[in-house]
Scaffold this active site. Structure first.
Site, PDB file in Angstrom:
ATOM      1  N   CYS A 115      45.615  37.405  61.154  1.00 23.39           N
ATOM      2  CA  CYS A 115      43.796  37.412  61.244  1.00 23.39           C
ATOM      3  C   CYS A 115      43.620  35.862  60.838  1.00 23.39           C
ATOM      4  O   CYS A 115      42.343  35.217  61.388  1.00 23.39           O
ATOM      5  CB  CYS A 115      42.993  38.104  60.239  1.00 23.39           C
ATOM      6  N   HIS A 256      36.037  35.737  58.317  1.00 20.07           N
ATOM      7  CA  HIS A 256      37.034  36.685  59.186  1.00 20.07           C
ATOM      8  C   HIS A 256      36.189  38.121  58.974  1.00 20.07           C
ATOM      9  O   HIS A 256      35.754  38.350  57.768  1.00 20.07           O
ATOM     10  CB  HIS A 256      38.568  36.598  58.726  1.00 20.07           C
ATOM     11  N   ASN A 286      36.999  44.539  62.921  1.00 23.13           N
ATOM     12  CA  ASN A 286      37.996  43.750  62.943  1.00 23.13           C
ATOM     13  C   ASN A 286      38.616  43.395  64.088  1.00 23.13           C
ATOM     14  O   ASN A 286      39.442  44.211  64.435  1.00 23.13           O
ATOM     15  CB  ASN A 286      38.830  44.142  61.576  1.00 23.13           C
TER      16      ASN A 286
HETATM   17  C1  LIG Z   1      40.674  50.177  54.388  1.00 21.59           C
HETATM   18  C2  LIG Z   1      39.716  50.409  53.257  1.00 21.59           C
HETATM   19  C3  LIG Z   1      38.282  50.452  54.141  1.00 21.59           C
HETATM   20  C4  LIG Z   1      39.717  51.520  52.705  1.00 21.59           C
HETATM   21  O1  LIG Z   1      38.428  51.577  51.658  1.00 21.59           O
HETATM   22  P1  LIG Z   1      38.578  51.967  50.261  1.00 21.59           P
HETATM   23  O2  LIG Z   1      37.132  52.007  49.513  1.00 21.59           O
HETATM   24  O3  LIG Z   1      39.570  51.048  49.631  1.00 21.59           O
HETATM   25  O4  LIG Z   1      39.135  53.264  50.055  1.00 21.59           O
HETATM   26  P2  LIG Z   1      40.518  53.797  49.444  1.00 21.59           P
HETATM   27  O5  LIG Z   1      41.668  53.047  50.238  1.00 21.59           O
HETATM   28  O6  LIG Z   1      40.531  53.613  48.201  1.00 21.59           O
HETATM   29  O7  LIG Z   1      40.282  55.306  49.746  1.00 21.59           O
HETATM   30  C5  LIG Z   1      39.462  56.198  49.378  1.00 21.59           C
HETATM   31  C6  LIG Z   1      39.498  57.420  49.899  1.00 21.59           C
HETATM   32  O8  LIG Z   1      38.899  57.390  51.200  1.00 21.59           O
HETATM   33  C7  LIG Z   1      39.925  58.025  52.159  1.00 21.59           C
HETATM   34  N1  LIG Z   1      39.632  57.443  53.400  1.00 21.59           N
HETATM   35  C8  LIG Z   1      40.362  56.408  54.117  1.00 21.59           C
HETATM   36  N2  LIG Z   1      39.942  56.289  55.295  1.00 21.59           N
HETATM   37  C9  LIG Z   1      38.878  57.041  55.573  1.00 21.59           C
HETATM   38  C10 LIG Z   1      37.986  57.153  56.619  1.00 21.59           C
HETATM   39  N3  LIG Z   1      38.313  56.561  57.904  1.00 21.59           N
HETATM   40  N4  LIG Z   1      37.014  58.607  56.631  1.00 21.59           N
HETATM   41  C11 LIG Z   1      37.066  59.065  55.469  1.00 21.59           C
HETATM   42  N5  LIG Z   1      37.852  58.843  54.383  1.00 21.59           N
HETATM   43  C12 LIG Z   1      38.935  57.841  54.328  1.00 21.59           C
HETATM   44  C13 LIG Z   1      41.328  57.762  51.525  1.00 21.59           C
HETATM   45  O9  LIG Z   1      42.150  58.911  52.314  1.00 21.59           O
HETATM   46  C14 LIG Z   1      41.002  58.065  50.144  1.00 21.59           C
HETATM   47  O10 LIG Z   1      41.010  59.407  49.863  1.00 21.59           O
HETATM   48  P3  LIG Z   1      41.788  60.163  48.717  1.00 21.59           P
HETATM   49  O11 LIG Z   1      40.977  59.355  47.365  1.00 21.59           O
HETATM   50  O12 LIG Z   1      41.795  61.375  48.655  1.00 21.59           O
HETATM   51  O13 LIG Z   1      43.195  59.557  48.679  1.00 21.59           O
HETATM   52  C15 LIG Z   1      39.528  48.864  52.520  1.00 21.59           C
HETATM   53  O14 LIG Z   1      40.391  49.180  51.710  1.00 21.59           O
HETATM   54  C16 LIG Z   1      39.559  47.902  53.385  1.00 21.59           C
HETATM   55  O15 LIG Z   1      38.668  47.515  54.164  1.00 21.59           O
HETATM   56  N6  LIG Z   1      40.611  47.209  53.312  1.00 21.59           N
HETATM   57  C17 LIG Z   1      41.058  45.901  53.997  1.00 21.59           C
HETATM   58  C18 LIG Z   1      41.793  46.189  55.056  1.00 21.59           C
HETATM   59  C19 LIG Z   1      41.654  45.269  56.220  1.00 21.59           C
HETATM   60  O16 LIG Z   1      40.705  45.191  57.249  1.00 21.59           O
HETATM   61  N7  LIG Z   1      42.778  44.705  56.755  1.00 21.59           N
HETATM   62  C20 LIG Z   1      42.992  44.101  57.739  1.00 21.59           C
HETATM   63  C21 LIG Z   1      43.755  42.569  57.761  1.00 21.59           C
HETATM   64  S1  LIG Z   1      42.800  41.401  57.044  1.00 21.59           S
END
Ligand SMILES: CC(C)(COP(=O)(O)OP(=O)(O)OC[C@H]1O[C@@H](n2cnc3c(N)ncnc32)[C@H](O)[C@@H]1OP(=O)(O)O)[C@@H](O)C(=O)NCCC(=O)NCCS
Length: 329
Positions: A115, A256, A286
């Protein structure tokens, strides 16, 4: 050797026509529009059609950037393309773009920094312009992440979209115009946090970072989230210090586009208003290396920033990598 700052002469973008709203995921995954919007800020994204590839989209964005710069393809002296989803490992995507745009026989190559790739590619192009080695360089960020994601993994598939953005760099006309400062970083010790398979090493030697039979993008979202907030905050803080040192005002941040919660958390306590930050991930998700140049093109074309104003391009992602560029238009 000359030392001419490199300025952005034109910007462009290409987004595939197919709009994919959050609702499309709810038929096959345990997810909801409400979850995706509230946890990421994403409402929809674009997916490439069967006739779109990373190179065709990059060429389309490049074409728009050339038009905006008032240049013909024959006037381009080099192409640098940032991507983690190249059409082929060889030839490079930049090489294909060179052919599609009917450019002269010129240097063309890809840069791989996930990215952060577009800012990395810009830093390479900038040096060719600054030294007078190239007059005009086309810098492209293009991705088809929809072909690299696992549609059964709700943690990742909802986040990504396809698209391309581009800029033409050329000599600045005044010393206070152009790229003022670029910062690039990489830390391979956290390589396992985001991986996109190459298909070249399906059975990696034990102890290496490559996961066996990795077919799709894999990510530790929670850890990437923490890294992204800390890094984005530090780089904005650094840019504010750079602006003070250079005696310039930061008009706009083009981050980004990952997650609106990452952007909001990074901005906390930094004394910036929402109008000073471009956010378009509600419409595109993204798009990795394409995200910054797409947002930049939207910012320029909508008049959010104009000639003489300074903006910060700032990105972070797989590698881990992170990067920023302070640019006066
Ligand atoms: C991926 C992301 C959106 C997850 O959000 P979060 O608030 O951190 O959520 P968590 O990972 O703590 O997960 C919370 C719960 O939601 C669930 N969950 C994940 N994706 C889900 C979705 N699409 N729909 C519903 N629930 C979802 C998880 O399984 C987890 O469930 P659990 O508590 O039963 O295990 C967030 O971490 C993020 O944006 N990270 C950056 C990732 C990125 O964009 N990287 C690209 C490179 S820069």
């Amino acid at each position: 050797m000359t030392n001419i700052p490199a300025a952005i002469l034109g910007t462009g973008r290409y987004l595939p026509a197919r709009v994919v709203p959050n609702e499309e995921f709810t038929a096959t995954l345990d997810t909801s529009d409400e979850w995706i919007r509230s946890r990421t800020g994403i409402g929809e994204r674009r997916y490439a059609s069967s006739s779109d590839t990373t190179a065709t989209m990059g060429a389309a964005a490049g074409h728009e950037a050339l038009r905006a710069a008032g240049l013909e393809p024959a006037q381009i002296d080099m192409i640098v393309c940032a991507t983690v989803t190249p059409d082929l490992m060889c030839p490079s995507t930049a090489n294909l773009i060179q052919a599609y745009l009917h450019c002269r026989v010129i240097p063309a190559f890809d840069v791989s920094a996930a990215c952060s790739g577009f800012v990395y590619a810009t830093s390479v192009a900038e040096q060719f312009v600054r030294t007078g080695t190239a007059k005009h360089v086309l810098v492209v960020g293009s991705e088809v992440l929809s072909r690299a994601i696992d549609f059964s993994d709700r943690n990742t598939c909802i986040l990504f979209g396809d698209g391309a953005g581009a800029v033409v760099l050329g000599a600045a006309t005044t010393p206070s115009q152009g790229i003022r400062r670029i910062r690039l970083y990489a830390d391979g010790s956290r390589q396992e946090l985001i991986q996109v398979p190459s298909r070249v090493t399906p059975n990696p030697p034990p102890g290496t970072a490559v996961l066996p039979n990795l077919k799709y993008l894999r990510m530790n979202g929670r850890e990437v989230f923490k890294f992204a907030v800390t890094t984005l905050k530090e780089m904005i803080h650094q840019a504010q210090a750079d602006c003070t040192e250079l005696g310039i005002t930061l008009k706009l941040i083009v981050p980004h586009q990952v997650n609106v919660r990452i952007i909001d958390a990074a901005l906390e306590g930094l004394n910036l208003s929402p109008e000073q930050v471009i956010v378009n991930l509600d419409r595109y998700g993204n798009t990795s290396a394409a995200s910054v140049p797409i947002a930049l093109d939207e910012a320029v074309r909508s008049g959010r920033c104009g000639p003489g104003e300074t903006l910060l391009l700032v990105a972070f992602g797989g590698g881990l990598t992170w990067s920023s560029a302070l640019v006066t238009l």
